[in-house]
Design a protein around this motif. Structure first.
Motif, PDB file in Angstrom:
ATOM      1  N   PHE A  12       0.853  -1.192   0.000  1.00  7.23           N
ATOM      2  CA  PHE A  12       0.000   0.000   0.000  1.00  7.23           C
ATOM      3  C   PHE A  12       0.889   1.243   0.000  1.00  7.23           C
ATOM      4  CE2 PHE A  12      -2.312  -3.459   1.962  1.00  7.23           C
ATOM      5  CZ  PHE A  12      -3.534  -3.403   1.315  1.00  7.23           C
ATOM      6  N   ASP A  13       0.768   2.058  -1.017  1.00  9.31           N
ATOM      7  CA  ASP A  13       1.528   3.314  -1.066  1.00  9.31           C
ATOM      8  C   ASP A  13       0.679   4.374  -0.364  1.00  9.31           C
ATOM      9  OD1 ASP A  13       3.135   1.701  -2.561  1.00  9.31           O
ATOM     10  OD2 ASP A  13       3.092   2.914  -4.380  1.00  9.31           O
ATOM     11  N   PHE A  14       1.094   4.691   0.871  1.00  8.10           N
ATOM     12  CA  PHE A  14       0.318   5.589   1.718  1.00  8.10           C
ATOM     13  C   PHE A  14       0.723   7.036   1.415  1.00  8.10           C
ATOM     14  CE2 PHE A  14      -0.762   6.518   6.505  1.00  8.10           C
ATOM     15  CZ  PHE A  14      -1.822   7.316   6.112  1.00  8.10           C
ATOM     16  N   ASP A  15       0.337   7.494   0.215  1.00  5.11           N
ATOM     17  CA  ASP A  15       0.758   8.822  -0.260  1.00  5.11           C
ATOM     18  C   ASP A  15       0.050   9.952   0.490  1.00  5.11           C
ATOM     19  OD1 ASP A  15       2.228   7.482  -2.204  1.00  5.11           O
ATOM     20  OD2 ASP A  15       0.622   7.606  -3.681  1.00  5.11           O
ATOM     21  N   ALA A  16      -1.210   9.755   0.825  1.00  5.51           N
ATOM     22  CA  ALA A  16      -2.031  10.818   1.432  1.00  5.51           C
ATOM     23  C   ALA A  16      -1.858  12.128   0.641  1.00  5.51           C
ATOM     24  CB  ALA A  16      -1.717  10.971   2.915  1.00  5.51           C
ATOM     25  N   HIS A  84      10.362   2.992   2.430  1.00  5.05           N
ATOM     26  CA  HIS A  84      10.624   4.398   2.070  1.00  5.05           C
ATOM     27  C   HIS A  84       9.893   4.751   0.768  1.00  5.05           C
ATOM     28  CE1 HIS A  84      12.895   8.026   1.094  1.00  5.05           C
ATOM     29  NE2 HIS A  84      13.580   7.943   2.227  1.00  5.05           N
ATOM     30  N   HIS A  85       9.326   5.958   0.700  1.00  2.00           N
ATOM     31  CA  HIS A  85       8.585   6.348  -0.507  1.00  2.00           C
ATOM     32  C   HIS A  85       8.770   7.846  -0.750  1.00  2.00           C
ATOM     33  CE1 HIS A  85       5.766   5.442  -3.660  1.00  2.00           C
ATOM     34  NE2 HIS A  85       4.770   6.156  -3.189  1.00  2.00           N
ATOM     35  N   GLY A  86      10.034   8.292  -0.657  1.00  3.55           N
ATOM     36  CA  GLY A  86      10.330   9.708  -0.891  1.00  3.55           C
ATOM     37  C   GLY A  86      10.035  10.560   0.326  1.00  3.55           C
ATOM     38  N   VAL A  88       8.470  14.166  -0.037  1.00  5.43           N
ATOM     39  CA  VAL A  88       7.139  14.675  -0.395  1.00  5.43           C
ATOM     40  C   VAL A  88       6.763  14.093  -1.772  1.00  5.43           C
ATOM     41  CG1 VAL A  88       5.622  16.698  -0.433  1.00  5.43           C
ATOM     42  CG2 VAL A  88       7.723  16.775   0.900  1.00  5.43           C
ATOM     43  N   HIS A  89       6.976  12.773  -1.905  1.00  6.85           N
ATOM     44  CA  HIS A  89       6.556  12.062  -3.112  1.00  6.85           C
ATOM     45  C   HIS A  89       7.193  12.626  -4.378  1.00  6.85           C
ATOM     46  CE1 HIS A  89       3.697   9.686  -5.614  1.00  6.85           C
ATOM     47  NE2 HIS A  89       3.658   8.926  -4.552  1.00  6.85           N
ATOM     48  N   GLU A  90       8.498  12.941  -4.277  1.00  8.11           N
ATOM     49  CA  GLU A  90       9.208  13.500  -5.431  1.00  8.11           C
ATOM     50  C   GLU A  90       9.516  12.413  -6.472  1.00  8.11           C
ATOM     51  OE1 GLU A  90      10.453  13.285  -2.321  1.00  8.11           O
ATOM     52  OE2 GLU A  90      10.331  15.322  -1.527  1.00  8.11           O
ATOM     53  N   SER A 124      10.245   3.917  -5.366  1.00  8.66           N
ATOM     54  CA  SER A 124      10.278   5.269  -5.939  1.00  8.66           C
ATOM     55  C   SER A 124       8.852   5.787  -6.120  1.00  8.66           C
ATOM     56  CB  SER A 124      10.998   5.222  -7.288  1.00  8.66           C
ATOM     57  OG  SER A 124      10.637   6.352  -8.052  1.00  8.66           O
ATOM     58  N   PRO A 125       8.589   7.042  -5.721  1.00 12.39           N
ATOM     59  CA  PRO A 125       7.247   7.605  -5.890  1.00 12.39           C
ATOM     60  C   PRO A 125       6.781   7.629  -7.353  1.00 12.39           C
ATOM     61  CG  PRO A 125       8.497   8.939  -4.341  1.00 12.39           C
ATOM     62  CD  PRO A 125       9.466   7.938  -4.942  1.00 12.39           C
ATOM     63  N   SER A 126       7.728   7.720  -8.283  1.00 12.52           N
ATOM     64  CA  SER A 126       7.336   7.755  -9.699  1.00 12.52           C
ATOM     65  C   SER A 126       7.551   6.405 -10.385  1.00 12.52           C
ATOM     66  CB  SER A 126       8.144   8.827 -10.436  1.00 12.52           C
ATOM     67  OG  SER A 126       9.526   8.525 -10.349  1.00 12.52           O
ATOM     68  N   MET A 223      -1.354  -1.055  -4.083  1.00 13.78           N
ATOM     69  CA  MET A 223      -2.622  -0.337  -3.893  1.00 13.78           C
ATOM     70  C   MET A 223      -2.364   0.961  -3.143  1.00 13.78           C
ATOM     71  SD  MET A 223      -4.785  -3.719  -2.827  1.00 13.78           S
ATOM     72  CE  MET A 223      -3.317  -4.429  -2.109  1.00 13.78           C
ATOM     73  N   HIS A 224      -3.362   1.822  -3.136  1.00 15.82           N
ATOM     74  CA  HIS A 224      -3.258   3.119  -2.462  1.00 15.82           C
ATOM     75  C   HIS A 224      -4.476   3.283  -1.557  1.00 15.82           C
ATOM     76  CE1 HIS A 224      -0.870   3.462  -6.142  1.00 15.82           C
ATOM     77  NE2 HIS A 224      -0.186   4.430  -5.569  1.00 15.82           N
ATOM     78  N   PRO A 225      -4.279   3.639  -0.284  1.00 17.78           N
ATOM     79  CA  PRO A 225      -5.427   3.807   0.611  1.00 17.78           C
ATOM     80  C   PRO A 225      -6.477   4.770   0.061  1.00 17.78           C
ATOM     81  CG  PRO A 225      -3.412   3.746   1.895  1.00 17.78           C
ATOM     82  CD  PRO A 225      -3.001   3.752   0.450  1.00 17.78           C
TER      83      PRO A 225
HETATM   84 ZN   LIG Z   1       3.111   6.961  -4.192  1.00 19.21          ZN
END
Ligand SMILES: [Zn+2]
Length: 265
Positions: A12-16, A84-86, A88-90, A124-126, A223-225
């Motif tokens: 789960f990519d918890f980007d919010a 780790h996912h960046g 600020v999601h860079e 990586s966020p991208s 997936m993403h919340p």
């Molecule tokens: Zn993400």
């Protein structure tokens, strides 16, 4: 058991809010979509994982850890893994090496502040690297990555530009096994017409799972919340979990456990 079983990693990519911040969309509507992930999506996902006794991996940007420390702590307290996912999601490719190093360090610092633990995996966020990312992953002593696509159901070792092994294990991702291309709807920056029928998504994911199970490989789902957290899509996840459990051929594990189980074969 892990010698023969398919390794199923629910990630789960918890980007919010950080997803929308990285796109420069900081007005109330997109930011509220991010907040929905933290307020609604995470709760539904944690409760499903608890009911099913499934460990998962959550990729958390530094910004999410700073905005929602209680949610990130709840994830860890439930026994899940944090990657780790960046910061600020860079997107790494947009950063000079010094900026990218700073984002990696700030992301680690935010996760350590909240969880007390350094992540050993990166996404990586991208889902892409700059020419410096691999070197920075070695510099910060990451053991595995989950951003690239040179295989589907098998892990592999990342190689540097000269073709030498780096010791970093890749758990490949794919757009087929990502909720965003199917479901994410956005007018900007480009018109993304998500809103797929959840039943269609389930059929594709179940078929991909059968492919992974044929070789007792890796089934790595992203997936993403804020996307899968919607009620209708949670039903798909629940039914997919049932299909995988009923097959008797897989075990649900964190990404770190998948790496050690698959490497020990
Ligand atoms: Zn993400």
């Amino acid at each position: 058991m892990s010698e023969t079983k398919t390794q199923a990693t629910l990630t789960f990519d918890f980007d919010a809010e950080s997803l929308w911040m990285s796109l420069g969309q900081m007005s109330p509507q997109p930011m509220s979509r991010g907040k929905y992930g933290a307020q609604v999506g995470i709760e539904r996902i944690l409760s499903l994982l608890e009911r099913e006794s499934i460990p998962a991996t959550f990729f958390v940007p530094g910004e999410t850890a700073r905005r929602h420390p209680d949610k990130v702590r709840a994830i860890v307290d439930a026994g899940h893994e944090i990657g780790h996912h960046g910061d600020v999601h860079e997107a790494p490719a947009t950063l000079a090496i010094d900026e990218e190093r700073k984002c990696m360090a700030r992301g680690i610092e935010a996760l350590v502040d909240v969880t007390g633990k350094r992540p050993n995996g990166y996404r990586s966020p991208s889902w892409d690297f700059s020419e410096n990312t691999l070197g920075l992953l070695k510099e910060f002593e990451f053991e595995w990555d989950s951003s690239l696509m040179a295989d589907d159901f098998r892990i592999y070792e990342l190689e540097d530009a000269g073709g030498d092994g780096t010791g970093i294990t890749e758990l490949p991702v794919s757009y087929e096994l990502d909720d965003a291309p199917y479901y994410l709807f956005a007018f900007m920056p480009v018109y993304l017409a998500g809103m797929s029928d959840p039943d269609k998504v389930l059929r594709i994911w179940e078929s991909e799972y059968r492919g992974a199970a044929e070789i007792s490989g890796l089934f790595n789902l992203t997936m993403h919340p804020q996307i899968t957290g919607r009620y209708s899509r949670m039903q798909v996840l629940e039914r997919l979990i049932k299909t995988i459990k009923d097959s008797g051929q897989a075990e649900f594990v964190t990404c770190s456990d998948a790496v050690s189980n698959l490497k020990s074969r």
